[in-house]
Design a protein around this motif. Structure first.
Motif, PDB file in Angstrom:
ATOM      1  N   MET A 150       1.169 -12.151  13.145  1.00  0.00           N
ATOM      2  CA  MET A 150       1.901 -10.914  12.927  1.00  0.00           C
ATOM      3  C   MET A 150       0.984  -9.947  12.174  1.00  0.00           C
ATOM      4  O   MET A 150       0.628 -10.197  11.031  1.00  0.00           O
ATOM      5  CB  MET A 150       3.154 -11.233  12.093  1.00  0.00           C
ATOM      6  CG  MET A 150       4.080 -10.070  11.926  1.00  0.00           C
ATOM      7  SD  MET A 150       5.531 -10.424  10.896  1.00  0.00           S
ATOM      8  CE  MET A 150       6.435 -11.556  11.902  1.00  0.00           C
ATOM      9  N   SER A 151       0.540  -8.863  12.814  1.00  0.00           N
ATOM     10  CA  SER A 151      -0.370  -7.935  12.139  1.00  0.00           C
ATOM     11  C   SER A 151       0.411  -7.011  11.227  1.00  0.00           C
ATOM     12  O   SER A 151       1.579  -6.719  11.443  1.00  0.00           O
ATOM     13  CB  SER A 151      -1.169  -7.134  13.167  1.00  0.00           C
ATOM     14  OG  SER A 151      -0.372  -6.114  13.723  1.00  0.00           O
ATOM     15  N   ASN A 152      -0.260  -6.587  10.194  1.00  0.00           N
ATOM     16  CA  ASN A 152       0.338  -5.681   9.216  1.00  0.00           C
ATOM     17  C   ASN A 152      -0.473  -4.399   9.168  1.00  0.00           C
ATOM     18  O   ASN A 152      -1.697  -4.427   9.233  1.00  0.00           O
ATOM     19  CB  ASN A 152       0.330  -6.331   7.827  1.00  0.00           C
ATOM     20  CG  ASN A 152       1.249  -7.520   7.751  1.00  0.00           C
ATOM     21  OD1 ASN A 152       2.433  -7.395   7.983  1.00  0.00           O
ATOM     22  ND2 ASN A 152       0.706  -8.688   7.441  1.00  0.00           N
ATOM     23  N   ARG A 153       0.232  -3.280   9.043  1.00  0.00           N
ATOM     24  CA  ARG A 153      -0.437  -1.981   8.935  1.00  0.00           C
ATOM     25  C   ARG A 153      -0.075  -1.347   7.609  1.00  0.00           C
ATOM     26  O   ARG A 153       1.100  -1.150   7.308  1.00  0.00           O
ATOM     27  CB  ARG A 153      -0.032  -1.081  10.090  1.00  0.00           C
ATOM     28  CG  ARG A 153      -0.626   0.314   9.993  1.00  0.00           C
ATOM     29  CD  ARG A 153      -0.942   0.883  11.351  1.00  0.00           C
ATOM     30  NE  ARG A 153      -1.434   2.244  11.275  1.00  0.00           N
ATOM     31  CZ  ARG A 153      -2.676   2.574  10.956  1.00  0.00           C
ATOM     32  NH1 ARG A 153      -3.557   1.657  10.657  1.00  0.00           N
ATOM     33  NH2 ARG A 153      -3.057   3.839  10.926  1.00  0.00           N
ATOM     34  N   ILE A 154      -1.102  -1.022   6.830  1.00  0.00           N
ATOM     35  CA  ILE A 154      -0.916  -0.406   5.515  1.00  0.00           C
ATOM     36  C   ILE A 154      -1.544   0.979   5.517  1.00  0.00           C
ATOM     37  O   ILE A 154      -2.666   1.161   5.999  1.00  0.00           O
ATOM     38  CB  ILE A 154      -1.577  -1.244   4.401  1.00  0.00           C
ATOM     39  CG1 ILE A 154      -0.898  -2.605   4.283  1.00  0.00           C
ATOM     40  CG2 ILE A 154      -1.532  -0.513   3.066  1.00  0.00           C
ATOM     41  CD1 ILE A 154      -1.564  -3.541   3.283  1.00  0.00           C
ATOM     42  N   LEU A 155      -0.821   1.940   4.970  1.00  0.00           N
ATOM     43  CA  LEU A 155      -1.388   3.257   4.692  1.00  0.00           C
ATOM     44  C   LEU A 155      -1.634   3.349   3.197  1.00  0.00           C
ATOM     45  O   LEU A 155      -0.742   3.042   2.396  1.00  0.00           O
ATOM     46  CB  LEU A 155      -0.437   4.367   5.130  1.00  0.00           C
ATOM     47  CG  LEU A 155      -0.129   4.465   6.624  1.00  0.00           C
ATOM     48  CD1 LEU A 155       0.817   5.631   6.892  1.00  0.00           C
ATOM     49  CD2 LEU A 155      -1.401   4.608   7.453  1.00  0.00           C
ATOM     50  N   VAL A 156      -2.829   3.760   2.828  1.00  0.00           N
ATOM     51  CA  VAL A 156      -3.199   3.963   1.424  1.00  0.00           C
ATOM     52  C   VAL A 156      -3.258   5.469   1.196  1.00  0.00           C
ATOM     53  O   VAL A 156      -4.044   6.164   1.835  1.00  0.00           O
ATOM     54  CB  VAL A 156      -4.566   3.311   1.106  1.00  0.00           C
ATOM     55  CG1 VAL A 156      -5.005   3.644  -0.316  1.00  0.00           C
ATOM     56  CG2 VAL A 156      -4.488   1.801   1.318  1.00  0.00           C
ATOM     57  N   PHE A 157      -2.406   5.965   0.292  1.00  0.00           N
ATOM     58  CA  PHE A 157      -2.311   7.404   0.035  1.00  0.00           C
ATOM     59  C   PHE A 157      -3.046   7.763  -1.250  1.00  0.00           C
ATOM     60  O   PHE A 157      -2.855   7.129  -2.286  1.00  0.00           O
ATOM     61  CB  PHE A 157      -0.845   7.827  -0.096  1.00  0.00           C
ATOM     62  CG  PHE A 157      -0.097   7.753   1.203  1.00  0.00           C
ATOM     63  CD1 PHE A 157      -0.099   8.821   2.078  1.00  0.00           C
ATOM     64  CD2 PHE A 157       0.590   6.609   1.556  1.00  0.00           C
ATOM     65  CE1 PHE A 157       0.568   8.750   3.283  1.00  0.00           C
ATOM     66  CE2 PHE A 157       1.264   6.517   2.762  1.00  0.00           C
ATOM     67  CZ  PHE A 157       1.250   7.596   3.631  1.00  0.00           C
ATOM     68  N   TYR A 158      -3.854   8.823  -1.155  1.00  0.00           N
ATOM     69  CA  TYR A 158      -4.604   9.317  -2.309  1.00  0.00           C
ATOM     70  C   TYR A 158      -4.388  10.825  -2.385  1.00  0.00           C
ATOM     71  O   TYR A 158      -4.438  11.501  -1.357  1.00  0.00           O
ATOM     72  CB  TYR A 158      -6.092   8.985  -2.143  1.00  0.00           C
ATOM     73  CG  TYR A 158      -6.961   9.568  -3.208  1.00  0.00           C
ATOM     74  CD1 TYR A 158      -6.808   9.185  -4.533  1.00  0.00           C
ATOM     75  CD2 TYR A 158      -7.926  10.516  -2.896  1.00  0.00           C
ATOM     76  CE1 TYR A 158      -7.612   9.734  -5.522  1.00  0.00           C
ATOM     77  CE2 TYR A 158      -8.735  11.060  -3.870  1.00  0.00           C
ATOM     78  CZ  TYR A 158      -8.578  10.662  -5.184  1.00  0.00           C
ATOM     79  OH  TYR A 158      -9.367  11.213  -6.160  1.00  0.00           O
ATOM     80  N   GLY A 159      -4.167  11.360  -3.602  1.00  0.00           N
ATOM     81  CA  GLY A 159      -3.709  12.740  -3.680  1.00  0.00           C
ATOM     82  C   GLY A 159      -4.459  13.741  -4.522  1.00  0.00           C
ATOM     83  O   GLY A 159      -3.957  14.834  -4.741  1.00  0.00           O
TER      84      GLY A 159
END
Length: 196
Positions: free
Chosen positions: A1-10
């Motif tokens: 089961m693949s996982n997708r992560i978004l890393v947010f930087y501001g």
């Protein structure tokens, strides 16, 4: 089961130190075989919030907003890299998140904070916890903090000094916590539709 992560930087500042922590987090998740992408608020370039994504007619949102809405919906979890500005959150990151609401629902988020000082953005991390919860995310209990950031990570985002060692030690639990909740939420969404 693949996982997708978004890393947010501001950060929108000229000399951005927090990007070091963003790169560290992205590289460590990639090292675990996770599909991870950095979303840099400055690069996305959204205007100050006038209309939320959901307030545009279907297909009528500006292209960067439309693209980001799709990316958020397709993600399984999120990491928010937050600097501390005068005991508070970064306006660039807050502005980006406020453009959306339902897109965030039913997925977990983790917070990694930093500052130039020894408190390592802890006050901003605390503020983000409530904000992300209100926006429909489950915020995991494990956090990471880097400070003073210039003495913790190199320009390339590589751990240095005692702070870097502490960050290296903190990452496995941080990642394990987020990935566990991502898989749990994904299985629950497949089993049963969210209530709203």
């Amino acid at each position: 089961m693949s996982n997708r992560i978004l890393v947010f930087y501001g950060s929108y500042r000229s000399d951005r130190l927090g990007i070091r922590l963003a790169h560290f987090v992205v590289e460590r998740f990639r090292g675990r075989g996770v599909d991870v992408e950095l979303i840099d608020a400055k690069a996305v370039g959204l205007t100050m919030l006038d209309r939320m994504y959901k307030e545009y007619p279907k297909g009528g949102a500006p292209p960067p907003l439309e693209k980001l809405a799709s990316q958020i919906r397709e993600a399984d979890g999120f990491v928010f890299i937050t600097g501390e500005y005068n005991w508070g959150v970064q306006p660039g990151l807050k502005n980006l998140t406020d453009h959306f609401l339902e897109e965030w629902f039913w997925r977990p988020a983790a917070i990694a904070s930093y500052s130039a000082g020894r408190f390592a953005g802890a006050r901003a991390a605390t503020a983000w916890h409530g904000t992300l919860s209100e926006m429909g995310m489950v915020v995991v209990s494990s956090t990471m903090a880097a400070g003073p950031i210039a003495q913790t990570l190199s320009v390339e985002g590589k751990p240095i000094g005692e702070g870097g060692k502490a960050l290296e030690q903190a990452f496995p639990r941080f990642a394990d916590d987020l990935l566990w909740w991502m898989e749990a939420a994904k299985m629950q969404r497949a089993r049963k539709a969210p209530p709203y």
